[in-house]
Motif scaffolding. Structure first.
Motif, mmCIF file in Angstrom:
data_model
loop_
_atom_site.group_PDB
_atom_site.id
_atom_site.type_symbol
_atom_site.label_atom_id
_atom_site.label_comp_id
_atom_site.label_asym_id
_atom_site.label_seq_id
_atom_site.Cartn_x
_atom_site.Cartn_y
_atom_site.Cartn_z
ATOM 1 N N CYS A 242 1.092 -1.541 -0.128
ATOM 2 C CA CYS A 242 0.156 0.024 -0.026
ATOM 3 C C CYS A 242 1.188 1.272 -0.002
ATOM 4 C CB CYS A 242 -0.847 -0.013 0.987
ATOM 5 S SG CYS A 242 -1.991 -1.490 1.434
ATOM 6 N N GLY A 243 2.018 1.480 0.478
ATOM 7 C CA GLY A 243 2.609 2.130 0.259
ATOM 8 C C GLY A 243 4.392 2.000 0.666
ATOM 9 N N ILE A 244 5.059 2.733 0.894
ATOM 10 C CA ILE A 244 6.220 3.412 1.623
ATOM 11 C C ILE A 244 6.546 3.925 3.076
ATOM 12 C CG2 ILE A 244 7.394 2.144 -0.478
ATOM 13 C CD1 ILE A 244 9.159 5.056 -0.401
ATOM 14 N N THR A 245 7.085 3.913 4.146
ATOM 15 C CA THR A 245 7.217 4.350 5.164
ATOM 16 C C THR A 245 8.441 4.390 6.079
ATOM 17 O OG1 THR A 245 6.342 4.961 7.004
ATOM 18 C CG2 THR A 245 6.631 3.001 6.527
ATOM 19 N N THR A 246 8.986 5.329 6.611
ATOM 20 C CA THR A 246 10.205 5.428 7.013
ATOM 21 C C THR A 246 10.401 5.149 8.761
ATOM 22 O OG1 THR A 246 10.320 7.666 6.475
ATOM 23 C CG2 THR A 246 11.871 7.864 7.857
ATOM 24 N N VAL A 247 11.577 4.468 8.733
ATOM 25 C CA VAL A 247 11.501 3.527 10.313
ATOM 26 C C VAL A 247 13.027 3.889 10.302
ATOM 27 C CG1 VAL A 247 9.848 2.017 9.229
ATOM 28 C CG2 VAL A 247 12.331 1.749 8.481
ATOM 29 N N SER A 248 13.142 3.081 11.309
ATOM 30 C CA SER A 248 14.886 3.580 12.542
ATOM 31 C C SER A 248 15.447 2.560 11.493
ATOM 32 C CB SER A 248 14.237 3.308 14.135
ATOM 33 O OG SER A 248 15.865 2.666 14.318
ATOM 34 N N ALA A 249 16.364 2.407 11.738
ATOM 35 C CA ALA A 249 17.303 0.639 11.937
ATOM 36 C C ALA A 249 17.354 -0.004 12.933
ATOM 37 C CB ALA A 249 18.690 1.493 11.631
ATOM 38 N N ALA A 250 17.123 -0.417 13.820
ATOM 39 C CA ALA A 250 16.454 -0.789 14.599
ATOM 40 C C ALA A 250 15.588 -1.585 14.077
ATOM 41 C CB ALA A 250 16.384 -0.127 16.452
ATOM 42 N N PHE A 251 14.384 -1.466 13.011
ATOM 43 C CA PHE A 251 12.742 -1.958 13.056
ATOM 44 C C PHE A 251 13.721 -3.070 12.125
ATOM 45 C CE2 PHE A 251 10.663 1.038 14.823
ATOM 46 C CZ PHE A 251 9.307 0.389 14.334
ATOM 47 N N ALA A 252 14.753 -3.227 11.475
ATOM 48 C CA ALA A 252 15.012 -4.479 10.451
ATOM 49 C C ALA A 252 14.742 -5.858 11.311
ATOM 50 C CB ALA A 252 16.581 -4.291 9.847
ATOM 51 N N ALA A 253 14.883 -5.531 12.891
ATOM 52 C CA ALA A 253 14.600 -7.199 13.187
ATOM 53 C C ALA A 253 13.012 -7.178 13.531
ATOM 54 C CB ALA A 253 15.961 -6.720 14.429
ATOM 55 N N ALA A 254 12.513 -6.168 13.471
ATOM 56 C CA ALA A 254 11.034 -6.314 13.856
ATOM 57 C C ALA A 254 9.910 -6.338 12.417
ATOM 58 C CB ALA A 254 10.906 -5.678 14.763
ATOM 59 N N VAL A 255 10.552 -5.661 11.832
ATOM 60 C CA VAL A 255 9.665 -6.264 10.211
ATOM 61 C C VAL A 255 9.005 -7.556 9.880
ATOM 62 C CG1 VAL A 255 11.081 -4.236 9.519
ATOM 63 C CG2 VAL A 255 11.219 -6.336 8.506
ATOM 64 N N PRO A 256 7.270 -7.420 9.451
ATOM 65 C CA PRO A 256 6.650 -8.531 9.550
ATOM 66 C C PRO A 256 7.502 -9.338 7.571
ATOM 67 C CG PRO A 256 5.276 -7.019 9.450
ATOM 68 C CD PRO A 256 6.570 -6.621 9.419
ATOM 69 N N PRO A 257 6.985 -10.266 8.090
ATOM 70 C CA PRO A 257 7.569 -11.114 5.732
ATOM 71 C C PRO A 257 6.778 -9.952 5.293
ATOM 72 C CG PRO A 257 6.984 -12.812 7.678
ATOM 73 C CD PRO A 257 6.289 -11.121 7.851
ATOM 74 N N GLY A 258 7.070 -9.645 3.590
ATOM 75 C CA GLY A 258 7.388 -9.097 2.942
ATOM 76 C C GLY A 258 7.785 -7.841 2.558
ATOM 77 N N VAL A 259 8.653 -7.342 3.893
ATOM 78 C CA VAL A 259 8.920 -6.022 4.034
ATOM 79 C C VAL A 259 10.513 -5.980 3.864
ATOM 80 C CG1 VAL A 259 9.057 -3.731 5.012
ATOM 81 C CG2 VAL A 259 6.966 -5.341 5.104
ATOM 82 N N ARG A 260 11.161 -4.641 3.186
ATOM 83 C CA ARG A 260 12.130 -4.722 3.528
ATOM 84 C C ARG A 260 12.838 -3.689 3.424
ATOM 85 N NH1 ARG A 260 16.523 -6.030 -0.979
ATOM 86 N NH2 ARG A 260 18.157 -6.200 1.099
ATOM 87 N N VAL A 261 13.960 -3.522 4.262
ATOM 88 C CA VAL A 261 14.206 -1.976 4.521
ATOM 89 C C VAL A 261 15.701 -1.797 4.400
ATOM 90 C CG1 VAL A 261 15.180 -0.822 7.261
ATOM 91 C CG2 VAL A 261 12.868 -2.405 7.398
ATOM 92 N N LEU A 262 15.535 -0.217 3.911
ATOM 93 C CA LEU A 262 17.401 -0.315 3.340
ATOM 94 C C LEU A 262 18.356 1.632 3.456
ATOM 95 C CD1 LEU A 262 16.404 -1.664 -0.518
ATOM 96 C CD2 LEU A 262 17.867 -2.423 1.817
ATOM 97 N N PRO A 263 19.281 1.230 3.245
ATOM 98 C CA PRO A 263 19.379 2.427 3.869
ATOM 99 C C PRO A 263 18.732 3.129 2.976
ATOM 100 C CG PRO A 263 21.111 1.109 3.276
ATOM 101 C CD PRO A 263 19.960 0.572 3.564
#
Length: 305
Positions: A242-263
């Motif tokens: 549905c879209g993209i969002t800004t997150v803290s770098a620490a969230f990489a360990a807590a995201v659900p399947p289907g999400v990538r966290v990139l710098p």
């Protein structure tokens, strides 16, 4: 009427007002009417012989006398409550620590710290609650929180201008990142170029200060597809494409399947700092143990960038 004759009810009400920042919010929390809260504050000010609060259109501010009273009021109320528990034959709660945290700290840092503390010091009970950084700072000032995890952005100013200054310990300072659906074209690489954020559909925060959602340095009017306060809701919306969002770098360990966290590369660095705030006095051992657990959890979650 001397201040020594001030009622315990008035002190409780005053502490609640100091913590909540408005008479209306304090009345709602206490189950009182706003006029009842006003009467209690007025009676306390008469006893003190001076104004304790300054009324503003957006809430109240403590006067220097009010700052003194709220520190003493918190201690007095806590002592009376402790005596009531002892008289009732309930266990002493000196090993209870009250912790506040802002929303994203509750995803990884707080659970990790409390899990470790439960293994090493099971006799310590931590009572915690979420809040915005300004509300948490007021609670520390009012004595209803022993410790608070707060967020800040450059230039990292003190969280308030009250005296004495709060003791702040930096736990992490990291660059923000972007959470994308795994199938998004930008999710194929190892980073996102800031220019590629133009024209994207965003999942925004609730509008409060430092609540992440749209990339802070975005130089265009964003297309906001969804707005959510809850982090799980935001990340599930990302996973659903549905879209993209800004997150803290620490969230990489807590995201659900289907999400990538990139710098994000290019443009000004977008840093966020997580600090542990407390009043400037010696910490009881249980409070120090909780602080140490939070520091260790912050180190475990990754080296600050």
């Amino acid at each position: 009427m001397a201040f020594t004759d001030a009622s315990l009810t008035a002190l409780r009400v005053f502490r609640e007002v100091a913590e909540r920042g408005t008479l209306t919010a304090a009345a709602a929390a206490l189950g009182y009417t706003q006029s009842a809260v006003s009467r209690q504050i007025a009676s306390l000010e008469r006893a003190a012989g001076t104004r304790l609060l300054e009324r503003h259109h957006d809430g109240v501010r403590l006067t220097p006398a009010g700052q003194l009273v709220v520190r003493r009021a918190a201690a007095a109320v806590d002592q009376v409550d402790a005596a009531a528990r002892e008289l009732a034959g309930l266990p002493d709660d000196r090993a209870t620590v009250r912790l506040g945290w802002f929303a994203s700290a509750g995803a990884v840092l707080v659970p990790r710290a409390l899990a470790a503390l439960g293994r090493t010091h099971p006799g310590i009970t931590v009572l915690s609650r979420e809040g915005s950084t300004p509300a948490l700072v007021r609670s520390v000032r009012a004595g209803t929180l022993d410790l608070a995890l707060i967020a800040s952005a450059p230039p990292f100013r003190p969280p308030d201008t009250e005296s004495p200054a709060l003791v702040l310990q930096t736990l992490t300072e990291r660059s923000l990142r972007i959470a994308l659906p795994a199938g998004h074209p930008l999710a194929r690489g190892e980073f996102v170029d800031v220019a590629d954020l133009h024209g994207q559909r965003w999942i925004a925060g609730s509008g409060q200060e430092l609540v992440m959602g749209v990339w802070p340095g975005l130089d265009e009017r964003p297309e906001i597809a969804h707005t959510a306060r809850d982090w799980l809701a935001k990340l599930q919306l990302v996973a659903a494409g549905c879209g993209i969002t800004t997150v803290s770098a620490a969230f990489a360990a807590a995201v659900p399947p289907g999400v990538r966290v990139l710098p994000v590369r290019g443009g000004p660095a977008e840093q966020r700092r997580v600090s542990l705030a407390r009043l400037p006095h010696a910490m009881p051992e249980p409070v120090a143990r909780v602080a140490a657990a939070l520091r260790a959890a912050a180190v475990e979650s990754g080296t600050p960038e």
